[in-house]
Design a protein around this motif. Structure first.
Motif, PDB file in Angstrom:
ATOM      1  N   ALA A 154      44.318  45.386  39.276  1.00 29.77           N
ATOM      2  CA  ALA A 154      45.084  44.837  38.157  1.00 29.77           C
ATOM      3  C   ALA A 154      44.088  44.531  37.048  1.00 29.77           C
ATOM      4  O   ALA A 154      43.077  43.874  37.290  1.00 29.77           O
ATOM      5  CB  ALA A 154      45.818  43.564  38.586  1.00 29.77           C
ATOM      6  N   LEU A 155      44.378  45.013  35.852  1.00 31.38           N
ATOM      7  CA  LEU A 155      43.416  44.898  34.760  1.00 31.38           C
ATOM      8  C   LEU A 155      44.043  44.210  33.546  1.00 31.38           C
ATOM      9  O   LEU A 155      45.164  44.527  33.155  1.00 31.38           O
ATOM     10  CB  LEU A 155      42.897  46.277  34.354  1.00 31.38           C
ATOM     11  CG  LEU A 155      41.849  46.312  33.232  1.00 31.38           C
ATOM     12  CD1 LEU A 155      40.799  47.374  33.504  1.00 31.38           C
ATOM     13  CD2 LEU A 155      42.493  46.556  31.861  1.00 31.38           C
ATOM     14  N   ILE A 156      43.309  43.255  32.977  1.00 32.06           N
ATOM     15  CA  ILE A 156      43.698  42.613  31.719  1.00 32.06           C
ATOM     16  C   ILE A 156      42.535  42.750  30.743  1.00 32.06           C
ATOM     17  O   ILE A 156      41.410  42.347  31.049  1.00 32.06           O
ATOM     18  CB  ILE A 156      44.053  41.125  31.903  1.00 32.06           C
ATOM     19  CG1 ILE A 156      45.231  40.964  32.868  1.00 32.06           C
ATOM     20  CG2 ILE A 156      44.390  40.489  30.560  1.00 32.06           C
ATOM     21  CD1 ILE A 156      45.619  39.508  33.132  1.00 32.06           C
ATOM     22  N   ASP A 157      42.824  43.327  29.595  1.00 25.83           N
ATOM     23  CA  ASP A 157      41.850  43.474  28.511  1.00 25.83           C
ATOM     24  C   ASP A 157      42.424  42.699  27.325  1.00 25.83           C
ATOM     25  O   ASP A 157      43.447  43.094  26.759  1.00 25.83           O
ATOM     26  CB  ASP A 157      41.681  44.955  28.179  1.00 25.83           C
ATOM     27  CG  ASP A 157      40.689  45.201  27.029  1.00 25.83           C
ATOM     28  OD1 ASP A 157      40.243  44.229  26.398  1.00 25.83           O
ATOM     29  OD2 ASP A 157      40.391  46.384  26.771  1.00 25.83           O
ATOM     30  N   VAL A 177      38.898  41.979  32.494  1.00 21.80           N
ATOM     31  CA  VAL A 177      38.798  41.599  33.905  1.00 21.80           C
ATOM     32  C   VAL A 177      39.645  42.546  34.744  1.00 21.80           C
ATOM     33  O   VAL A 177      40.820  42.765  34.455  1.00 21.80           O
ATOM     34  CB  VAL A 177      39.267  40.147  34.132  1.00 21.80           C
ATOM     35  CG1 VAL A 177      39.137  39.787  35.606  1.00 21.80           C
ATOM     36  CG2 VAL A 177      38.458  39.184  33.282  1.00 21.80           C
ATOM     37  N   SER A 178      39.044  43.095  35.772  1.00 17.75           N
ATOM     38  CA  SER A 178      39.734  43.977  36.703  1.00 17.75           C
ATOM     39  C   SER A 178      39.611  43.402  38.102  1.00 17.75           C
ATOM     40  O   SER A 178      38.496  43.160  38.579  1.00 17.75           O
ATOM     41  CB  SER A 178      39.131  45.391  36.659  1.00 17.75           C
ATOM     42  OG  SER A 178      39.763  46.244  37.596  1.00 17.75           O
ATOM     43  N   GLU A 179      40.753  43.154  38.745  1.00 15.40           N
ATOM     44  CA  GLU A 179      40.775  42.581  40.092  1.00 15.40           C
ATOM     45  C   GLU A 179      41.271  43.620  41.097  1.00 15.40           C
ATOM     46  O   GLU A 179      42.337  44.221  40.912  1.00 15.40           O
ATOM     47  CB  GLU A 179      41.700  41.360  40.130  1.00 15.40           C
ATOM     48  CG  GLU A 179      41.127  40.122  39.477  1.00 15.40           C
ATOM     49  CD  GLU A 179      39.942  39.561  40.217  1.00 15.40           C
ATOM     50  OE1 GLU A 179      39.918  39.646  41.460  1.00 15.40           O
ATOM     51  OE2 GLU A 179      39.031  39.050  39.556  1.00 15.40           O
ATOM     52  N   ARG A 193      47.294  37.381  38.259  1.00 13.33           N
ATOM     53  CA  ARG A 193      47.161  35.923  38.186  1.00 13.33           C
ATOM     54  C   ARG A 193      45.683  35.512  38.268  1.00 13.33           C
ATOM     55  O   ARG A 193      45.223  34.664  37.495  1.00 13.33           O
ATOM     56  CB  ARG A 193      47.959  35.272  39.314  1.00 13.33           C
ATOM     57  CG  ARG A 193      47.951  33.744  39.265  1.00 13.33           C
ATOM     58  CD  ARG A 193      48.666  33.133  40.453  1.00 13.33           C
ATOM     59  NE  ARG A 193      50.089  33.445  40.446  1.00 13.33           N
ATOM     60  CZ  ARG A 193      50.700  34.198  41.350  1.00 13.33           C
ATOM     61  NH1 ARG A 193      50.002  34.727  42.347  1.00 13.33           N
ATOM     62  NH2 ARG A 193      51.997  34.426  41.277  1.00 13.33           N
ATOM     63  N   VAL A 194      44.950  36.125  39.189  1.00 15.12           N
ATOM     64  CA  VAL A 194      43.528  35.806  39.339  1.00 15.12           C
ATOM     65  C   VAL A 194      42.749  36.250  38.100  1.00 15.12           C
ATOM     66  O   VAL A 194      41.877  35.525  37.600  1.00 15.12           O
ATOM     67  CB  VAL A 194      42.959  36.475  40.608  1.00 15.12           C
ATOM     68  CG1 VAL A 194      41.447  36.294  40.688  1.00 15.12           C
ATOM     69  CG2 VAL A 194      43.630  35.892  41.853  1.00 15.12           C
ATOM     70  N   ALA A 195      43.054  37.438  37.590  1.00 22.12           N
ATOM     71  CA  ALA A 195      42.365  37.935  36.393  1.00 22.12           C
ATOM     72  C   ALA A 195      42.607  37.001  35.213  1.00 22.12           C
ATOM     73  O   ALA A 195      41.677  36.676  34.455  1.00 22.12           O
ATOM     74  CB  ALA A 195      42.846  39.351  36.070  1.00 22.12           C
ATOM     75  N   VAL A 235      32.157  37.427  29.939  1.00 20.39           N
ATOM     76  CA  VAL A 235      33.586  37.571  29.700  1.00 20.39           C
ATOM     77  C   VAL A 235      34.083  38.945  30.113  1.00 20.39           C
ATOM     78  O   VAL A 235      35.269  39.191  30.178  1.00 20.39           O
ATOM     79  CB  VAL A 235      33.937  37.317  28.218  1.00 20.39           C
ATOM     80  CG1 VAL A 235      33.679  35.889  27.836  1.00 20.39           C
ATOM     81  CG2 VAL A 235      33.173  38.255  27.291  1.00 20.39           C
ATOM     82  N   VAL A 236      33.164  39.862  30.393  1.00 21.59           N
ATOM     83  CA  VAL A 236      33.550  41.207  30.834  1.00 21.59           C
ATOM     84  C   VAL A 236      33.149  41.359  32.292  1.00 21.59           C
ATOM     85  O   VAL A 236      31.998  41.149  32.664  1.00 21.59           O
ATOM     86  CB  VAL A 236      32.875  42.303  29.985  1.00 21.59           C
ATOM     87  CG1 VAL A 236      33.265  43.677  30.491  1.00 21.59           C
ATOM     88  CG2 VAL A 236      33.253  42.148  28.522  1.00 21.59           C
ATOM     89  N   SER A 237      34.126  41.692  33.132  1.00 19.12           N
ATOM     90  CA  SER A 237      33.837  41.864  34.559  1.00 19.12           C
ATOM     91  C   SER A 237      34.732  42.928  35.130  1.00 19.12           C
ATOM     92  O   SER A 237      35.737  43.311  34.548  1.00 19.12           O
ATOM     93  CB  SER A 237      34.051  40.548  35.315  1.00 19.12           C
ATOM     94  OG  SER A 237      35.392  40.139  35.224  1.00 19.12           O
TER      95      SER A 237
END
Length: 238
Positions: A154-157, A177-179, A193-195, A235-237
């Motif tokens: 799951a990815l949020i940019d 963030v990519s989980e 949710r975690v991202a 902030v980037v992972s």
């Protein structure tokens, strides 16, 4: 004793009634067999949100400064109640039975607001009146990618900013963030949710830095003009 014989109803009427009854039965069977929708939320669970604590334990004095979490923009292709999952680099699938409890932008804003108020010990005053003398720091976010890859990640940019409402100081940052997630839509939603929580930690650090640099919510402290703090690290992972 003689009984009068009632006239038979027309054959067409009998057949029509039978047809209507059969059709109603089929509709009822279809309704019973259709899959029910499942609804998901990005909100924290009861333990994280402190739901088990009594109301009086969550009541405190007015904080020294406030936050204002603005409405959040998300990409148009995912701005709908149905979950939208990636099936390939250029293909998505809209899941009719897997739905968000509210639109994704609202889900993200609510979860972000809850996380920030808990981390910072303050109040989100968006849409609410507040004293003119209390410093307010506005959090804005534009989600540029919100990707759901079942059984993968799951990815949020997101590009976000923190601004002192009564001043010109603003910090603009980006978090990607990519989980990794296992199979199933519950795992996929939990990955988002975690991202989002990881991004919220970065936003909270930025709010604290802005509050330290602009303690009056607009002007700098006793030292006069100060430089706008830099974005929090990592902030980037992925």
């Amino acid at each position: 004793m003689m009984f009068a014989r009632l006239p038979r109803p027309p054959r067409g009427l009998v057949r029509g009634a039978m047809y209507v009854g059969a059709l109603a039965g089929l509709v009822a069977m279809a309704a019973c067999s259709s899959p029910s929708s499942r609804f998901y939320t990005l909100g924290a669970d009861g333990a994280a949100a402190g739901a088990a604590a009594p109301v009086s334990a969550r009541t405190s004095a007015a904080p020294a400064w406030l936050i204002e979490v603005a409405p959040i923009d998300v990409p148009p292709q995912v701005a709908k109640n149905q979950l939208v999952v990636q099936t390939g680099p250029t293909q998505v699938q809209v899941l009719e039975q897997e739905r968000w409890a509210s639109l994704p932008g609202d889900e993200i804003r609510r979860a972000l607001s809850t996380s920030l108020t808990q981390q910072l010990g303050t109040i989100d005053v968006y849409g609410t009146a507040y004293p003119d003398t209390t410093p307010v720091y506005r959090v804005s976010m534009n989600v540029q990618r919100f990707e759901s890859w079942p059984g993968s990640h799951a990815l949020i940019d997101a590009v976000w900013s923190v601004r002192a409402v009564r001043g010109t100081g603003v910090m603009t940052c980006r978090s990607v963030v990519s989980e990794t997630v296992s199979g199933g839509y519950d795992a996929l939603v939990n990955g988002h949710r975690v991202a989002l929580q990881r991004i919220a930690v970065q936003v909270a650090a930025a709010v604290q830095a802005m509050a330290a640099a602009y303690p009056k919510g607009g002007s700098a402290g006793k030292g006069g003009a100060v430089a706008v703090p830099g974005c929090p690290s990592a902030v980037v992972s992925s």
